[in-house]
Design an enzyme around this catalytic site. Structure first.
Site, PDB file in Angstrom:
ATOM      1  N   GLY A 108      53.343  51.655 -19.104  1.00  0.00           N
ATOM      2  CA  GLY A 108      52.955  51.404 -20.326  1.00  0.00           C
ATOM      3  C   GLY A 108      51.552  51.240 -19.612  1.00  0.00           C
ATOM      4  O   GLY A 108      51.042  51.166 -20.909  1.00  0.00           O
TER       5      GLY A 108
ATOM      6  N   LEU B 179      49.599  51.213 -17.341  1.00  0.00           N
ATOM      7  CA  LEU B 179      48.822  52.698 -16.837  1.00  0.00           C
ATOM      8  C   LEU B 179      48.690  53.687 -17.937  1.00  0.00           C
ATOM      9  O   LEU B 179      47.403  53.539 -18.181  1.00  0.00           O
ATOM     10  CB  LEU B 179      49.538  52.649 -15.424  1.00  0.00           C
TER      11      LEU B 179
ATOM     12  N   ASP C 107      48.196  52.896 -20.991  1.00  0.00           N
ATOM     13  CA  ASP C 107      47.025  52.580 -21.219  1.00  0.00           C
ATOM     14  C   ASP C 107      45.861  52.859 -21.418  1.00  0.00           C
ATOM     15  O   ASP C 107      44.658  52.552 -22.583  1.00  0.00           O
ATOM     16  CB  ASP C 107      48.070  51.411 -21.830  1.00  0.00           C
TER      17      ASP C 107
ATOM     18  N   THR D 298      57.002  56.376 -16.616  1.00  0.00           N
ATOM     19  CA  THR D 298      57.994  57.012 -15.466  1.00  0.00           C
ATOM     20  C   THR D 298      58.610  54.863 -15.968  1.00  0.00           C
ATOM     21  O   THR D 298      59.155  54.516 -14.506  1.00  0.00           O
ATOM     22  CB  THR D 298      56.860  56.135 -14.216  1.00  0.00           C
TER      23      THR D 298
ATOM     24  N   LYS E 158      48.156  54.640 -29.777  1.00  0.00           N
ATOM     25  CA  LYS E 158      47.715  53.730 -29.200  1.00  0.00           C
ATOM     26  C   LYS E 158      47.435  53.908 -28.286  1.00  0.00           C
ATOM     27  O   LYS E 158      48.251  53.855 -27.289  1.00  0.00           O
ATOM     28  CB  LYS E 158      47.873  52.195 -29.634  1.00  0.00           C
TER      29      LYS E 158
ATOM     30  N   LYS F 202      46.545  40.223 -27.373  1.00  0.00           N
ATOM     31  CA  LYS F 202      47.225  41.264 -26.288  1.00  0.00           C
ATOM     32  C   LYS F 202      46.283  42.776 -27.199  1.00  0.00           C
ATOM     33  O   LYS F 202      46.215  42.851 -28.224  1.00  0.00           O
ATOM     34  CB  LYS F 202      48.613  41.639 -26.407  1.00  0.00           C
TER      35      LYS F 202
ATOM     36  N   PHE G 233      63.349  58.635 -13.296  1.00  0.00           N
ATOM     37  CA  PHE G 233      61.764  58.043 -13.023  1.00  0.00           C
ATOM     38  C   PHE G 233      62.987  56.795 -12.806  1.00  0.00           C
ATOM     39  O   PHE G 233      62.738  55.561 -11.582  1.00  0.00           O
ATOM     40  CB  PHE G 233      60.714  58.203 -13.204  1.00  0.00           C
TER      41      PHE G 233
ATOM     42  N   ALA H 189      65.637  55.812 -12.146  1.00  0.00           N
ATOM     43  CA  ALA H 189      66.480  55.730 -10.947  1.00  0.00           C
ATOM     44  C   ALA H 189      66.132  54.509 -10.394  1.00  0.00           C
ATOM     45  O   ALA H 189      66.425  53.591  -9.456  1.00  0.00           O
ATOM     46  CB  ALA H 189      67.495  57.216 -10.199  1.00  0.00           C
TER      47      ALA H 189
ATOM     48  N   GLU I 281      62.643  47.747 -26.929  1.00  0.00           N
ATOM     49  CA  GLU I 281      62.321  48.062 -27.755  1.00  0.00           C
ATOM     50  C   GLU I 281      63.058  48.967 -28.181  1.00  0.00           C
ATOM     51  O   GLU I 281      63.232  49.544 -29.435  1.00  0.00           O
ATOM     52  CB  GLU I 281      61.002  48.980 -27.111  1.00  0.00           C
TER      53      GLU I 281
HETATM   54  N1  LIG Z   1      50.323  51.886 -26.389  1.00  0.00           N
HETATM   55  C1  LIG Z   1      51.072  51.351 -27.149  1.00  0.00           C
HETATM   56  O1  LIG Z   1      52.172  52.089 -28.177  1.00  0.00           O
HETATM   57  C2  LIG Z   1      52.103  50.961 -26.360  1.00  0.00           C
HETATM   58  C3  LIG Z   1      53.506  50.537 -26.654  1.00  0.00           C
HETATM   59  C4  LIG Z   1      54.552  49.473 -26.161  1.00  0.00           C
HETATM   60  C5  LIG Z   1      53.965  49.097 -25.128  1.00  0.00           C
HETATM   61  N2  LIG Z   1      52.663  49.438 -24.442  1.00  0.00           N
HETATM   62  C6  LIG Z   1      52.035  48.391 -23.570  1.00  0.00           C
HETATM   63  O2  LIG Z   1      53.503  48.865 -22.580  1.00  0.00           O
HETATM   64  C7  LIG Z   1      52.497  47.805 -21.456  1.00  0.00           C
HETATM   65  C8  LIG Z   1      54.240  47.978 -21.310  1.00  0.00           C
HETATM   66  O3  LIG Z   1      54.809  48.795 -20.090  1.00  0.00           O
HETATM   67  P1  LIG Z   1      56.247  48.228 -18.714  1.00  0.00           P
HETATM   68  O4  LIG Z   1      56.932  47.454 -19.500  1.00  0.00           O
HETATM   69  O5  LIG Z   1      56.236  50.058 -18.745  1.00  0.00           O
HETATM   70  O6  LIG Z   1      54.980  48.146 -17.976  1.00  0.00           O
HETATM   71  P2  LIG Z   1      54.192  48.166 -16.781  1.00  0.00           P
HETATM   72  O7  LIG Z   1      53.667  49.903 -16.853  1.00  0.00           O
HETATM   73  O8  LIG Z   1      54.002  47.124 -16.066  1.00  0.00           O
HETATM   74  O9  LIG Z   1      55.256  48.174 -15.441  1.00  0.00           O
HETATM   75  C9  LIG Z   1      56.263  47.422 -15.138  1.00  0.00           C
HETATM   76  C10 LIG Z   1      56.564  47.978 -13.466  1.00  0.00           C
HETATM   77  O10 LIG Z   1      57.517  48.943 -13.406  1.00  0.00           O
HETATM   78  C11 LIG Z   1      57.056  49.335 -12.327  1.00  0.00           C
HETATM   79  N3  LIG Z   1      57.142  50.678 -12.470  1.00  0.00           N
HETATM   80  C12 LIG Z   1      56.522  51.494 -13.142  1.00  0.00           C
HETATM   81  N4  LIG Z   1      57.245  53.204 -12.613  1.00  0.00           N
HETATM   82  C13 LIG Z   1      57.982  52.477 -11.436  1.00  0.00           C
HETATM   83  C14 LIG Z   1      59.538  53.368 -11.534  1.00  0.00           C
HETATM   84  N5  LIG Z   1      59.539  54.821 -11.748  1.00  0.00           N
HETATM   85  N6  LIG Z   1      60.285  53.087 -10.408  1.00  0.00           N
HETATM   86  C15 LIG Z   1      59.902  51.203 -10.140  1.00  0.00           C
HETATM   87  N7  LIG Z   1      59.159  50.867 -10.220  1.00  0.00           N
HETATM   88  C16 LIG Z   1      58.067  51.622 -11.116  1.00  0.00           C
HETATM   89  C17 LIG Z   1      55.575  49.427 -12.118  1.00  0.00           C
HETATM   90  O11 LIG Z   1      54.861  48.589 -10.733  1.00  0.00           O
HETATM   91  C18 LIG Z   1      54.716  47.866 -12.993  1.00  0.00           C
HETATM   92  O12 LIG Z   1      55.143  46.750 -11.837  1.00  0.00           O
HETATM   93  C19 LIG Z   1      52.468  46.325 -22.479  1.00  0.00           C
HETATM   94  O13 LIG Z   1      51.251  46.084 -21.855  1.00  0.00           O
HETATM   95  C20 LIG Z   1      52.933  46.767 -23.986  1.00  0.00           C
HETATM   96  O14 LIG Z   1      51.517  46.557 -24.324  1.00  0.00           O
HETATM   97  C21 LIG Z   1      51.716  49.905 -25.564  1.00  0.00           C
HETATM   98 ZN   LIG Z   2      55.979  46.698 -27.714  1.00  0.00          ZN
END
Ligand SMILES: NC(=O)c1ccc[n+]([C@@H]2O[C@H](COP(=O)([O-])OP(=O)(O)OC[C@H]3O[C@@H](n4cnc5c(N)ncnc54)[C@H](O)[C@@H]3O)[C@@H](O)[C@H]2O)c1
Ligand SMILES: [Zn+2]
Length: 424
Positions: A144, A146, A148, A168, A181, A190, A208, A210, A223
């Site tokens: 998320g 990346l 965003d 992923t 968004k 935030k 992904f 896995a 969520e």
């Molecule tokens: N735009 C929107 O509507 C919306 C909605 C919900 C959340 N968000 C945002 O999303 C973010 C959270 O997203 P997140 O939980 O994906 O966090 P993230 O993008 O930080 O990813 C979490 C971790 O997973 C690792 N990773 C990613 N894919 C992987 C894979 N396939 N295998 C192993 N490791 C992997 C990454 O290196 C990272 O350390 C927050 O910043 C939040 O504000 C945005």
């Molecule tokens: Zn959220």
């Protein structure tokens, strides 16, 4: 896609006092010094499940987001660092097999670097690549954070450049990857800077997951639980039955597709009629009233979904105290949270933080609390009359409930394995 997008159809420019249209403008016959422009922008974007998205023979990603044309395909891909480590070779092999002239920007993405600096880094690379304005969507592959960041860069670059998302992480698959968004953190807040710019296409491939660590699986489950609590009781049942197995198998489980599909469906059915958030009463804001402040103050201790879960635990107790939620169902909710290895309480949950969080949320919701609360499991209402006293009482109650839960939790694995033995 911003409302100012120049692909607008049937634009009307008019002087509200006008009587005679001339040259496509409405004028009064005398020179005029006031005009009203009213236009509408239809928005279409696609979210679909594509198993084996990186299979070299699967054309879905190569074709995503761009009209088919005969010329050579050029794509800038932005890939999150960890994802590149795990899938970089396959991504490169895919581009070669699909004859995509490409460049890959590998970007470290986490909550601490979710800032304008990361957005500028993506924009620089878009410039260097010489990206065509419409026909070469940027491909964002990662979690998320990346998607965003890349979404924000794309909405700013030439005021609007198309992009494609390949989430992923679980949060990416069910939440960050499917809405409109974009955003980055700013100051202590935030996602304070951001835009509405949905990806032209989002391709969901649960394979992904896995490689995702289990804490991030739980993070995404929070969520999904949000959708369940506020609008889908059946999804709650699925989480009760399969949540732990989904977590331990990292969603490589027969129930995964139904859980993901229900979560995405629930999310999109709320977003579609209110994509630009004209209505500030948003069911999908459930769990996001106190959590933005908690998450930022606790950074990097709490992940996004974990902060959301603490917020949902607190608001479940609030709902129970108001008689909106049966205490037995409230206990069921807290128990499920713990079984999904999510926190239900945090030491920073004290009156000062809650006051600041509510103040910021009221500003964000344009002067009113518009606080979503569950009504039973699977429905919700919005309230505007929460008092600091009520909040403090609920925190105390949550604190005791969390302590009891932890005690009971201690012998839970034994009890569960005994149940499993009986079932077998
Ligand atoms: N735009 C929107 O509507 C919306 C909605 C919900 C959340 N968000 C945002 O999303 C973010 C959270 O997203 P997140 O939980 O994906 O966090 P993230 O993008 O930080 O990813 C979490 C971790 O997973 C690792 N990773 C990613 N894919 C992987 C894979 N396939 N295998 C192993 N490791 C992997 C990454 O290196 C990272 O350390 C927050 O910043 C939040 O504000 C945005
Ligand atoms: Zn959220």
């Amino acid at each position: 896609m911003s409302p100012q997008n120049p692909t607008v159809q049937n634009p009307t420019v008019q002087n509200p006092t006008a009587t005679t249209p001339a040259h496509g403008l409405f004028t009064t016959g005398t020179p005029t010094d006031s005009w009203t422009v009213r236009t509408a922008l239809p928005v279409d974007y696609r979210v679909r499940t594509v198993p084996n998205v990186l299979d070299p023979a699967n054309p879905a990603l190569a074709r995503a987001g761009a009209p088919a044309h005969g010329g050579p395909r050029r794509r800038l891909l932005v890939v999150e660092a960890k994802v590149d480590e795990l899938y970089g070779e396959r991504i490169r092999a895919y581009c070669t097999a699909q004859r995509i002239e490409h460049r890959i920007l590998v970007l470290l993405a986490n909550e601490q670097v979710k800032s304008m600096a990361a957005v500028f880094r993506v924009a620089e690379e878009m410039d260097r690549f010489g990206l065509a304005r419409r026909g070469e969507p940027v491909i964002a592959i990662g979690g998320g954070v990346l998607t965003d960041v890349v979404g924000l860069a794309c909405s700013l670059y030439r005021r609007s450049t198309p992009f494609v998302r390949v989430p992923t992480t679980l949060i990416g698959l069910v939440d960050a990857g499917v809405g409109a968004k974009t955003g980055v953190n700013f100051g202590e807040h935030k996602n304070r800077l951001g835009t509405y710019h949905p990806a032209a296409e989002t391709l969901l491939d649960p394979a992904f997951l896995a490689t995702l660590d289990r804490r991030h699986v739980s993070n995404g489950l929070a969520e999904i639980l949000k959708v369940a609590l506020i609008k889908d009781r059946e999804l709650f049942g699925l989480l009760e039955r399969h949540g732990e197995a989904l977590r331990s198998t990292r969603f490589q489980h027969p129930a995964a597709a139904e859980v993901i599909n229900r979560a995405v469906h629930g999310m999109l059915s709320e977003l579609q009629p209110n994509l630009w958030e004209k209505t500030l009463e948003r069911a999908m804001d459930y769990g996001h009233s106190f959590s933005p402040t908690l998450e930022m103050r606790a950074l990097p201790e709490l992940l996004h979904g974990e902060a959301v879960c603490v917020d949902m635990a607190l608001t479940s107790v609030l709902a129970a105290r108001r008689g909106l939620l049966d205490p037995v169902e409230c206990a069921r909710i807290l128990t499920l949270m713990r079984r999904l290895q999510l926190p239900v309480h945090h030491r920073l949950l004290e009156p000062g933080l809650l006051h600041d969080a509510l103040t910021d949320t009221v500003r964000h919701r344009d002067g009113r609390q518009r606080l979503p609360l569950p009504v039973g499991i699977g429905a919700g209402i919005f309230v505007d009359d929460l008092t600091p006293h009520e909040l403090t009482r609920a925190v105390h109650e949550l604190h005791s409930a969390a302590a009891t839960l932890t005690d009971r939790q201690a012998d839970e694995p034994q009890r569960r394995s005994a149940n499993a033995d009986q079932a077998a």
